[in-house]
Structure formats: C-alpha cells, structure tokens
Design an enzyme around this catalytic site. Structure first.
Site, mmCIF file in Angstrom:
data_model
loop_
_atom_site.group_PDB
_atom_site.id
_atom_site.type_symbol
_atom_site.label_atom_id
_atom_site.label_comp_id
_atom_site.label_asym_id
_atom_site.label_seq_id
_atom_site.Cartn_x
_atom_site.Cartn_y
_atom_site.Cartn_z
ATOM 1 N N MET A 1 44.542 -5.239 28.850
ATOM 2 C CA MET A 1 44.189 -5.256 29.827
ATOM 3 C C MET A 1 45.683 -6.054 31.196
ATOM 4 O O MET A 1 45.315 -7.761 31.936
ATOM 5 C CB MET A 1 42.876 -6.245 30.423
ATOM 6 C CG MET A 1 42.264 -5.790 29.569
ATOM 7 S SD MET A 1 41.826 -3.480 30.890
ATOM 8 C CE MET A 1 41.205 -4.934 31.717
ATOM 9 N N LEU B 1 52.089 -4.503 33.268
ATOM 10 C CA LEU B 1 53.178 -4.854 32.354
ATOM 11 C C LEU B 1 54.804 -4.753 33.296
ATOM 12 O O LEU B 1 54.407 -4.079 34.616
ATOM 13 C CB LEU B 1 53.372 -3.692 31.558
ATOM 14 C CG LEU B 1 52.057 -3.252 30.160
ATOM 15 C CD1 LEU B 1 52.559 -1.498 29.986
ATOM 16 C CD2 LEU B 1 52.926 -4.548 29.251
ATOM 17 N N HIS C 1 42.671 6.275 30.885
ATOM 18 C CA HIS C 1 42.077 5.778 31.991
ATOM 19 C C HIS C 1 41.051 6.206 32.516
ATOM 20 O O HIS C 1 41.021 7.360 32.030
ATOM 21 C CB HIS C 1 43.237 5.169 33.635
ATOM 22 C CG HIS C 1 42.770 4.628 34.592
ATOM 23 N ND1 HIS C 1 42.237 3.816 34.435
ATOM 24 C CD2 HIS C 1 42.105 5.982 35.836
ATOM 25 C CE1 HIS C 1 41.973 3.702 35.624
ATOM 26 N NE2 HIS C 1 41.387 4.777 36.214
#
Ligand code: GRF
Length: 207
Positions: free
Chosen positions: A92, A95, A111
């Site tokens: 979570m 990046l 996802h």
C-alpha cells in the site's frame, strides 16, 4: 533454475498465501525467496514465517517523508537476496521513479478491477455504483503511473443484482488467488528482455 521472487505486502497477505502455495509445487518455475513488508504488524508476515520463507519488515515510518531512502533499503534487501522478480501483493505504498526504474520489466502487481477501469482504492464499491455487468482483477507490470502498465492477465466475474461490496470482493479475491500464481508462472518461465518493451509481452496476455 527457479526465478527468485520477493513478495511485497502491507497487510493480510492472502495473495501472498496463494503464491506460496503454488510455488510449493516442484515444477513451479519460481521460488518465493523473500517477503518484505513496510508494516511490521502485517498479518501476512506470519504466513511467510509459517512457510519457512525469510521475512523483513522495513518500516517506512523510520524514513519520515523520505520515500527514496525507504526504497533504497528495500532495493538493497532485494539485491542481497539475489531477487530476480518482485510481486506487489497488497503493498500500500506509492513507489517512486527510482524504485520503478530499478525493477522495470521485473515487477508485477495485482489490482482488484478490470483495468483500465477503476484504478485506485474502493474498486468494488465503485464497480457497483457504476452498474457494470462484469468486474474482476488484473495483473500487470508496474510502471510509474499507479495501477497502469502493460496488462499480463485478467479474470472476470459477473456482478449480481444481490451483490454488496463484500460479496463482490470475495468473488473477485477467489479469482485473484488463481490469476496471480498463473501470471507469476508465465512471467518466470518467459525469457523477457529487461526492460521489457510492451510488444514483447503480447504473448503473455492470455494467462
Ligand atoms: C487485493 O485485493 C489486491 O488485489 C490488492 O490488495 C488486496 C490485497 O489483499 N492489490 P491480500 O493482502 O493479498 O489479502
């Protein structure tokens, strides 16, 4: 030789569990060699420990607002464990370009929607609100844009009139637990140039 894979988690780790279970098969082309979490309290860490897989909790809060120094520590851990592929599984944290570039073509995500529909959070609520007839999950290579990047595989489920976000989430999650192991096997056994151009991935879309 099996590809050495690291799984990055933040929470319960049910997708991690599906990958651990699949990778226990002798002929599976990848080995789960490391589980990393930004959250020392992630319940998923216990799943890895129970399977005898090395774990590391690298708490992002120790790095304050410095996202890149947290990721530099992640990256060093991945390198010291000779990791070849990274799987995000309920990780979570956004990046930064540094980390994405370092793992371009070698970092996957799952996802809970049929991308490009519903990137981001609360996908099941949003799918119900939009009135779609089909919902599902997607595996893809990670690029700088969140929940974007070349799609590797998708699995669809029908949306039922009686669905709540919870019932729909459970039906999608059951598909995630099949799709992610199949995706990782396909990527680990493919000879991919790094970085992988999108054109080279077209043969993987039917996972
Ligand atoms: C899954 O729905 C996954 O698609 C999303 O985050 C959730 C993680 O669940 N990226 P779990 O920790 O794998 O159970």
């Amino acid at each position: 030789m099996k590809t050495r894979v690291a799984i990055l988690i933040s929470g319960r780790g049910s997708n991690l569990q599906s990958l651990i279970t699949a990778a226990a098969a002798r002929q599976y082309p990848a080995e789960i060699a490391l589980v990393l979490s930004n959250n020392p309290a992630a319940p998923g860490l216990a799943r890895a420990e129970a399977a005898g897989i090395p774990t590391l909790a690298i708490d992002h809060r120790r790095h304050g607002r410095d996202r890149q120094s947290h990721e530099a520590e992640l990256h060093a851990a991945l390198q010291s464990h000779a990791i070849g592929l990274v799987c995000l599984a309920g990780y979570m944290r956004l990046l930064s370009p540094f980390f994405v570039a370092a793992w371009q073509g070698a970092m996957l995500n799952i996802h809970p929607s049929l991308l490009p529909a519903f990137p981001g959070l609360n996908t099941h609520e949003r799918a119900l609100a939009a009135g779609v007839a089909l919902h599902g999950c997607t595996t893809h290579f990670v690029t700088e844009t969140m929940d974007d990047g070349p799609i590797i595989g998708q699995a669809a489920v029908p949306v039922l009139a009686s669905d709540t976000p919870e019932t729909l989430a459970a039906r999608v999650l059951a598909q995630e637990h099949k799709l992610y192991p199949a995706t990782l096997a396909a990527v680990a056994s493919a000879t991919l140039p790094a970085p992988a151009p999108a054109a080279a991935l077209s043969h993987l879309r039917r996972v």
